[in-house]
Write an enzyme that holds these catalytic residues in place. Structure first.
Site, PDB file in Angstrom:
ATOM      1  N   ALA A 130       0.792  -1.096   0.014  1.00  0.00           N
ATOM      2  CA  ALA A 130       0.037  -0.072   0.021  1.00  0.00           C
ATOM      3  C   ALA A 130       0.907   1.199  -0.189  1.00  0.00           C
ATOM      4  O   ALA A 130       1.266   1.889   0.896  1.00  0.00           O
ATOM      5  CB  ALA A 130      -0.705   0.079   1.311  1.00  0.00           C
ATOM      6  N   ILE A 337      27.247  20.642 -16.102  1.00  0.00           N
ATOM      7  CA  ILE A 337      27.935  21.766 -16.081  1.00  0.00           C
ATOM      8  C   ILE A 337      29.632  21.623 -15.416  1.00  0.00           C
ATOM      9  O   ILE A 337      30.371  22.160 -15.879  1.00  0.00           O
ATOM     10  CB  ILE A 337      27.439  23.044 -15.303  1.00  0.00           C
ATOM     11  CG1 ILE A 337      26.292  23.543 -16.228  1.00  0.00           C
ATOM     12  CG2 ILE A 337      28.231  24.288 -15.357  1.00  0.00           C
ATOM     13  CD1 ILE A 337      25.210  24.609 -15.684  1.00  0.00           C
ATOM     14  N   GLU A 363       5.743  11.457  -0.319  1.00  0.00           N
ATOM     15  CA  GLU A 363       4.625  12.239   0.022  1.00  0.00           C
ATOM     16  C   GLU A 363       3.742  12.460  -1.223  1.00  0.00           C
ATOM     17  O   GLU A 363       2.936  13.365  -1.432  1.00  0.00           O
ATOM     18  CB  GLU A 363       4.930  13.451   0.840  1.00  0.00           C
ATOM     19  CG  GLU A 363       5.787  13.207   1.990  1.00  0.00           C
ATOM     20  CD  GLU A 363       5.485  14.228   3.106  1.00  0.00           C
ATOM     21  OE1 GLU A 363       4.533  15.086   3.171  1.00  0.00           O
ATOM     22  OE2 GLU A 363       6.489  14.308   3.997  1.00  0.00           O
TER      23      GLU A 363
END
Ligand SMILES: Cc1cc2nc3c(=O)[nH]c(=O)nc-3n(C[C@H](O)[C@H](O)[C@H](O)COP(=O)(O)OP(=O)(O)OC[C@H]3O[C@@H](n4cnc5c(N)ncnc54)[C@H](O)[C@@H]3O)c2cc1C
Length: 379
Positions: A130, A337, A363
């Site tokens: 879940a 970079i 979340e």
């Protein structure tokens, strides 16, 4: 409309910037390598009164607002993503449900130690079967002789090794043929409760992520948080607030990656010129600066709406979704970079890149944020 921080917010920002630069950033790389939880940082934050920042003073909190909380998360995350997620979860997953749904007695017993830093805050929702579908909870709590008897397990729970108690969700029965989910406060030292800190993670190595095993755990009936059967509603509300924290975490990590990339582009010379003089690099940096500006404004706006007592679910989901996705892009560009140096640990940006990924997952994943936004716009 006023975009300026209040005096209190500006003071908290100054304090948190200094704290992050002096106390959190220096050891971040080493803690990441050693996978060491920085308890001492949170003890210092407790002394500064930051651990309960957005909660009322009567519970040991700082009485500050959600924007101040977001600023604190952002600054900690800029120095160290692990410190950022730890603090964000402590407040918005650990403290907030107790504050929002607890009785006065529960707030004094369980929220106060979170605000004072005596206990870290944690919240047990996710289970092996879940995750996004948190309503699929399989952990059960049955009533027996005035007690809840809890059986099941939780996974990926932040801070539980350092929490004295936490709220977790469990199925307490069925109503109208549907699972009745409730939240129950469980002390972590109770018999039958095991916290396992054994995950091998991609990043956020100095944060504490745990598995919880509940084997016949017994807690008194009065440990029910809020009303029986309200667990589902409660965690949706809790996650709305938590998304402001994860959005702020993403802004902080993105800012750190941008700062390092900008500085490096000025130092590094190729073809007889600094990288920052190449338009291709300038455009990358300009896009990074613009995206951070927008993400920060979105996070603060969601926080402001929450503080005004207005609806903020859509804005919090948008802020979290946008901030986490630009954070991932910016960390990737910051590595780019830096070239080969960016792929090496000493230059920090590879840590930001690894830490950033969680912001697209925790979340509520990016897909879940899009589902929330789609629901809110009436799809
Ligand atoms: C470091 C870390 C810390 C965490 N801390 C906590 C914590 O403190 N407390 C807590 O309770 N949980 C915590 N979590 C768990 C986190 O909230 C879940 O991992 C997250 O909600 C996703 O659930 P899942 O991992 O089961 O993925 P799943 O739900 O299995 O999703 C897998 C993929 O399928 C997608 N998906 C799922 N359903 C749909 C759908 N309907 N439509 C489209 N796509 C879908 C998802 O977006 C994802 O891309 C933490 C996780 C991590 C990694």
């Amino acid at each position: 409309m006023n975009y300026a921080l209040t005096d209190e917010q500006a003071m908290i920002q100054k304090m948190m910037k200094e704290f992050a630069d002096e106390e959190v950033a220096p050891g971040a790389e080493q803690r990441d390598k050693e996978k060491r939880f920085p308890l001492e940082i949170f003890q210092k934050l407790a002394k500064l009164g930051i651990m309960g920042l957005p909660f009322p003073e009567e519970y040991g909190g700082g009485g500050a607002d959600t924007i101040s909380f977001a600023i604190a998360v952002e600054e900690l995350s800029r120095a160290c993503g692990s410190a950022g997620i730890t603090y964000s979860a402590h407040v918005s997953l650990g403290g907030a449900p107790l504050y929002l749904f607890g009785t006065e007695e529960q707030k004094h017993k369980y929220l106060v130690p979170i605000c004072t830093g005596e206990s870290m805050g944690a919240f047990g929702l996710t289970e092996p079967n879940a995750g996004s579908d948190a309503g699929g909870t399989q952990t059960t709590a049955t009533e027996q002789d005035g007690q809840w008897v809890i059986n099941g397990s939780k996974c990926y729970i932040t801070n539980a090794s350092y929490a004295k108690h936490l709220a977790l969700t469990a199925v307490t029965g069925k109503s109208d043929g549907k699972k009745e989910i409730s939240a129950i406060i469980v002390p972590t030292d109770v018999e039958g409760f095991k916290v396992i800190d054994n995950y091998e993670k991609m990043g956020l190595h100095s944060s504490n992520t745990t598995e919880l095993i509940l084997d016949g755990v017994k807690v008194p009936e009065e440990n029910l948080l809020g009303k029986r059967g309200d667990g589902f509603k409660q965690f949706l509300i809790t996650l709305d607030g938590g998304r402001i924290g994860i959005g702020a975490m993403a802004v902080g990590i993105a800012q750190a990656a941008y700062d390092k990339a900008l500085a490096y582009s000025k130092e590094r010379k190729q073809f007889g010129s600094s990288l920052s003089k190449f338009q291709a690099i300038q455009f990358k940096l300009a896009d990074m600066a613009m995206k951070i500006e927008l993400a920060r404004n979105m996070v603060y706006k969601a926080g402001w709406l929450k503080d005004q007592g207005k609806k903020f679910s859509k804005e919090a989901a948008m802020a979290k979704l946008y901030a986490s996705e630009i954070c991932m892009q910016i960390c990737s560009e910051a590595v780019q970079i830096h070239g080969g140096y960016g792929y090496m640990r000493d230059y920090h940006v590879e840590r930001y890149f690894r830490d950033a990924k969680l912001t697209e997952i925790g979340e509520g994943t990016s897909e879940i944020q899009r589902m929330v936004i789609a629901r809110e716009i009436g799809c």
